[in-house]
Enzyme design. Structure first.
Site, mmCIF file in Angstrom:
data_model
loop_
_atom_site.group_PDB
_atom_site.id
_atom_site.type_symbol
_atom_site.label_atom_id
_atom_site.label_comp_id
_atom_site.label_asym_id
_atom_site.label_seq_id
_atom_site.Cartn_x
_atom_site.Cartn_y
_atom_site.Cartn_z
ATOM 1 N N HIS A 163 15.851 -37.809 32.279
ATOM 2 C CA HIS A 163 16.451 -38.310 33.519
ATOM 3 C C HIS A 163 16.354 -37.333 34.405
ATOM 4 O O HIS A 163 16.232 -36.202 34.486
ATOM 5 C CB HIS A 163 17.983 -38.467 33.064
ATOM 6 C CG HIS A 163 18.585 -39.438 34.058
ATOM 7 N ND1 HIS A 163 19.033 -39.027 35.493
ATOM 8 C CD2 HIS A 163 18.809 -40.688 34.028
ATOM 9 C CE1 HIS A 163 19.777 -40.139 35.847
ATOM 10 N NE2 HIS A 163 19.429 -41.183 35.050
ATOM 11 N N ASP B 82 19.183 -45.927 28.176
ATOM 12 C CA ASP B 82 18.524 -46.687 27.799
ATOM 13 C C ASP B 82 17.902 -46.775 26.434
ATOM 14 O O ASP B 82 17.431 -47.342 25.854
ATOM 15 C CB ASP B 82 17.117 -46.795 28.610
ATOM 16 C CG ASP B 82 17.401 -47.324 30.111
ATOM 17 O OD1 ASP B 82 17.883 -48.251 30.284
ATOM 18 O OD2 ASP B 82 16.774 -46.739 30.830
HETATM 19 C C1 LIG Z 1 13.139 -40.841 33.801
HETATM 20 C C2 LIG Z 1 12.216 -39.853 34.005
HETATM 21 C C3 LIG Z 1 11.106 -40.712 34.953
HETATM 22 C C4 LIG Z 1 12.550 -38.730 34.751
HETATM 23 O O1 LIG Z 1 11.449 -37.757 34.750
HETATM 24 P P1 LIG Z 1 11.405 -36.513 35.849
HETATM 25 O O2 LIG Z 1 12.975 -35.945 36.356
HETATM 26 O O3 LIG Z 1 10.436 -37.019 37.079
HETATM 27 O O4 LIG Z 1 10.637 -35.508 34.999
HETATM 28 P P2 LIG Z 1 8.817 -35.626 34.946
HETATM 29 O O5 LIG Z 1 8.285 -36.591 34.860
HETATM 30 O O6 LIG Z 1 8.689 -34.629 36.253
HETATM 31 O O7 LIG Z 1 8.753 -34.844 33.607
HETATM 32 C C5 LIG Z 1 9.284 -33.450 33.307
HETATM 33 C C6 LIG Z 1 8.557 -33.094 32.056
HETATM 34 O O8 LIG Z 1 9.290 -33.447 31.057
HETATM 35 C C7 LIG Z 1 8.577 -34.450 30.309
HETATM 36 N N1 LIG Z 1 9.298 -35.584 30.118
HETATM 37 C C8 LIG Z 1 10.027 -36.232 30.811
HETATM 38 N N2 LIG Z 1 10.574 -37.433 30.160
HETATM 39 C C9 LIG Z 1 10.058 -37.428 29.070
HETATM 40 C C10 LIG Z 1 10.202 -38.217 27.716
HETATM 41 N N3 LIG Z 1 10.896 -39.434 27.835
HETATM 42 N N4 LIG Z 1 9.622 -38.140 26.582
HETATM 43 C C11 LIG Z 1 8.608 -37.000 26.775
HETATM 44 N N5 LIG Z 1 8.289 -36.024 27.537
HETATM 45 C C12 LIG Z 1 9.089 -36.203 28.810
HETATM 46 C C13 LIG Z 1 7.224 -34.748 31.326
HETATM 47 O O9 LIG Z 1 6.048 -35.058 30.320
HETATM 48 C C14 LIG Z 1 7.044 -33.479 31.929
HETATM 49 O O10 LIG Z 1 6.454 -32.488 31.004
HETATM 50 P P3 LIG Z 1 5.468 -31.537 31.799
HETATM 51 O O11 LIG Z 1 5.993 -30.772 32.663
HETATM 52 O O12 LIG Z 1 4.816 -30.921 30.355
HETATM 53 O O13 LIG Z 1 4.156 -32.405 32.190
HETATM 54 C C15 LIG Z 1 11.416 -39.453 32.856
HETATM 55 O O14 LIG Z 1 12.231 -38.727 31.977
HETATM 56 C C16 LIG Z 1 10.792 -40.688 31.924
HETATM 57 O O15 LIG Z 1 9.583 -40.834 32.274
HETATM 58 N N6 LIG Z 1 11.499 -40.794 31.150
HETATM 59 C C17 LIG Z 1 11.153 -42.086 30.147
HETATM 60 C C18 LIG Z 1 11.594 -43.494 30.622
HETATM 61 C C19 LIG Z 1 13.014 -43.711 30.829
HETATM 62 O O16 LIG Z 1 13.637 -43.568 29.693
HETATM 63 N N7 LIG Z 1 13.674 -44.007 31.967
HETATM 64 C C20 LIG Z 1 15.130 -44.388 31.972
HETATM 65 C C21 LIG Z 1 15.682 -43.457 32.871
HETATM 66 S S1 LIG Z 1 17.376 -43.935 32.998
#
Ligand SMILES: CC(C)(COP(=O)(O)OP(=O)(O)OC[C@H]1O[C@@H](n2cnc3c(N)ncnc32)[C@H](O)[C@@H]1OP(=O)(O)O)[C@@H](O)C(=O)NCCC(=O)NCCS
Length: 388
Positions: A265, A319
């Protein structure tokens, strides 16, 4: 190279950028805390109803009994769909994604409002209530029509959650199922300046109407990184199929840099408090409905993912169990995101109303990295790609 000479900081993803002051929602992502208008999500989930929570978000205070009754009556009165809108829904292809249907139908709803644009606060609130009331009717009408059934006329005297389940199936829901649905709606109703709420705020800042605002929110919620994650999380659990396969799934996914849906998140760097509440209901529902294997598989994925992600701020979010809860309530997977929208409309409209009290057009900047002053190229001399 940029033409802008002064130093510029680009806030890609707008992480930690504040766009307004607000009294609607506070998230402490380090401490697993979420408050709507100062009330904790745990208290609201335990004692409130979606109607009461929506009133709280939109008006700013918990309603008195009289105010709540009036609010519920307004929702009831607004639930039936206009004939023209129903005809439109009947015309949509059966294979349409319900989020596309919802986006189109809410946009069309504005056509049935003789005065969609307004600068009066009370009229904005009335429009918010109208949209809030119509969304469950739109979602369920489309689901019935695509399954070759007639839409169900809403009954009065039912909660928003029970009414939704009733209009979906044509049968009065089990009170426990209706309660779980009600709590799920409370949990999804608001979440500060998330992507869809920001999209709504941008649209509102142009002084566009509430239907355009909500349509922006629905379009933004549609993506898998926002509203679609619960569908993806459920699909993962169904694909994994058995708790014994959870570990190999997680190891393989992480090795291939795949994201575990329902994890991570932007704001929570620990447990999402909504996840904790929903997991409890998912466990209870699984026991009641004889679906323990599904729940146990979800728990096994969660346990394994947490083990492998130990030391990272990637924790389960709302979720991870919401899709499982909706699935156990007998709801088709492609309706999960529309249900999210049905609930989040309370937050979207509350933020719109708040922002317009002190509006400023949102107009950020992009740092131009291209060229300027290129000579115009006659068509016969063009290369068909970016000119060097
Ligand atoms: C929600 C989300 C977009 C937020 O991400 P964010 O704050 O932008 O974080 P980032 O996308 O920059 O990710 C940071 C690191 O964590 C990792 N990471 C983040 N979410 C992850 C997940 N669900 N599973 C595995 N790794 C994850 C990324 O791969 C990244 O790793 P890296 O630095 O080695 O490349 C992301 O966690 C995600 O895609 N989650 C899955 C979708 C989801 O459940 N969304 C609902 C949100 S309520």
């Amino acid at each position: 190279m940029s033409l802008i000479k002064e130093p510029v900081v680009i806030h890609k993803g707008l992480d930690n950028v504040y766009v307004k002051e607000s009294r609607i929602c506070f998230i402490d992502g380090e401490a697993s805390k979420l408050f709507y208008r100062g009330y904790s999500i745990e208290e609201l989930a335990a004692h409130s109803t979606f109607e009461e929570t929506a009133f709280l978000l939109i008006y700013g205070w918990l309603p008195t009994a009289v105010q709540l009754k009036q609010f519920i009556s307004k929702l009831s009165a607004n639930r039936p769909l206009e004939d023209g809108l129903l005809r439109l829904i009947r015309e949509f292809p059966d294979r349409s994604d319900p989020m596309d249907v919802l986006r189109t139908a809410v946009s069309a709803l504005g056509l049935y409002d003789s005065q969609p644009m307004t600068d009066e606060n009370q009229l904005r609130i009335d429009k918010a209530i109208r949209i809030l009331a119509k969304i469950p009717s739109i979602i369920t009408a489309f689901d019935r029509v695509r399954n070759h059934k007639d839409p169900v006329t809403p009954k009065e005297q039912m909660t928003h959650a029970a009414e939704f389940l009733y209009m979906l199936t044509g049968n009065e829901p089990d009170p426990y199922d209706a309660h779980v649905m009600d709590v799920a709606l409370i949990l999804h109703a608001e979440h500060e300046m998330n992507a869809s709420t920001f999209a709504c705020t941008v649209t509102a800042s142009t002084l566009a109407d509430m239907y355009s605002v909500t349509t922006s929110g629905i379009g933004t919620l549609r993506g898998p990184l926002h509203g679609g994650a619960n569908e993806a999380a459920l699909r993962t659990v169904l694909d994994v199929g058995d708790p014994s396969k959870a570990e190999s799934y997680v190891v393989d996914a992480l090795a291939h840099k795949k994201r575990i849906m329902g994890f991570g998140h932007r704001v929570y760097k620990t447990w999402d408090p909504r996840y904790l509440i929903l997991k409890g209901f998912a466990g209870e529902l699984a026991a009641r409905k004889g679906q323990s294997a599904l729940f146990d598989t979800a728990v096994a994925i969660e346990t394994s993912a947490r083990k492998h992600l130990e030391g990272t701020p990637i924790f389960p979010n709302v979720d991870s169990y919401s899709g499982i809860v909706f699935h156990m309530l007998g709801i088709q997977t492609d309706l999960f995101t529309p249900i999210f929208a049905m609930s989040r409309t309370a937050g979207w409209t509350a933020h719109t109303i708040e922002y317009l009290e002190n509006n400023r057009l949102i107009r950020p900047k992009a740092l131009y990295m291209g060229k300027v002053g290129l000579p115009y190229i006659p068509i016969e001399s063009r290369t068909g790609k970016v000119e060097e």
